[in-house]
Design an enzyme around this catalytic site. Structure first.
Site, PDB file in Angstrom:
ATOM      1  N   TYR A  79      -8.428  22.615 -85.534  1.00 27.50           N
ATOM      2  CA  TYR A  79      -9.436  22.733 -86.408  1.00 27.50           C
ATOM      3  C   TYR A  79      -9.223  24.363 -87.235  1.00 27.50           C
ATOM      4  CZ  TYR A  79     -14.011  23.576 -88.528  1.00 27.50           C
ATOM      5  OH  TYR A  79     -15.211  24.017 -89.224  1.00 27.50           O
ATOM      6  N   GLU A  87     -22.889  21.079 -89.795  1.00 27.84           N
ATOM      7  CA  GLU A  87     -23.174  22.327 -89.298  1.00 27.84           C
ATOM      8  C   GLU A  87     -24.840  22.423 -88.946  1.00 27.84           C
ATOM      9  OE1 GLU A  87     -21.482  25.038 -88.620  1.00 27.84           O
ATOM     10  OE2 GLU A  87     -19.642  24.626 -89.790  1.00 27.84           O
ATOM     11  N   TRP A 134     -20.045  24.339 -81.196  1.00 32.75           N
ATOM     12  CA  TRP A 134     -19.240  23.639 -82.301  1.00 32.75           C
ATOM     13  C   TRP A 134     -18.251  22.712 -81.776  1.00 32.75           C
ATOM     14  CZ3 TRP A 134     -19.620  21.958 -86.816  1.00 32.75           C
ATOM     15  CH2 TRP A 134     -18.581  21.594 -87.539  1.00 32.75           C
TER      16      TRP A 134
END
Length: 200
Positions: free
Chosen positions: A28, A50, A58
């Protein structure tokens, strides 16, 4: 997270310390985070993810991202904008995503708000990119990276005014980082230069 600002990985590349903490994060960090996203569907997806991340790590969202895409019709704006109460109940039963009614409803509301913007000749991507700071010092340490900025506060208020939900200043700033509106790769990270490209 490691205390060092930038760490050298097993591959010999120097990257932001968080970006080397797991194989998922390496992929990522290296290939997505901070690279410019300039389409409405792409910006919409990142804002919503988000929002789902709020209160969670995350990595949880990242590992469920394919499930989110399946659940929300690949974040197709027109399709999600037509989701109704039946879809909300279906999504609340989907163990592959974060089953939070407010965040699910926000994802639908955000699709409707994005479509409404387009119907009025506006672009969500343009709205978000207009919030890019004119000048910004490159961060050298994790402590140099803020959780929100004056620009994210203004953008948050603007998005809320247009009917978006779960778009507080911290969530908005995280999305700005993710889609390259700001480049928060630390000085010394090998990805930083690639993310300095302006959107076309």
């Amino acid at each position: 997270m490691a205390s060092q600002a930038v760490e050298r990985g097993h591959d010999g590349l120097r990257r932001c310390a968080w970006g080397g903490s797991s194989p998922d994060y390496v992929a990522y960090h290296d290939n997505e985070w901070g690279r410019p996203i300039t389409t409405d569907p792409g910006v919409y997806e990142r804002l919503c993810l988000e929002g789902f991340q709020s209160g969670l790590s995350w990595i949880t969202i990242l590992r469920k991202r394919d499930n989110f895409r399946a659940a929300f019709s690949d974040f197709d704006l027109e399709l999600v904008a037509r989701f109704d109460a039946v879809d909300i109940e279906r999504l609340l039963q989907d163990a592959g995503i974060v089953r939070h009614r407010g965040k699910i409803e926000a994802t639908i509301a955000n699709a409707r708000a994005t479509v409404a913007l387009a119907d009025n000749g506006r672009s969500l991507a343009e709205l978000v990119w207009n919030a890019a700071p004119r000048r910004r010092r490159a961060p050298r340490e994790l402590a140099d990276v803020p959780s929100k900025t004056p620009e994210s506060i203004v953008l948050s208020k603007e998005l809320l005014r247009y009917g978006f939900k779960f778009v507080g200043p911290t969530t908005v700033y995280a999305a700005m980082q993710a889609m390259g509106v700001v480049n928060d790769h630390l000085v010394g990270c090998y990805v930083r230069a690639a993310c300095n490209a302006s959107p076309s």
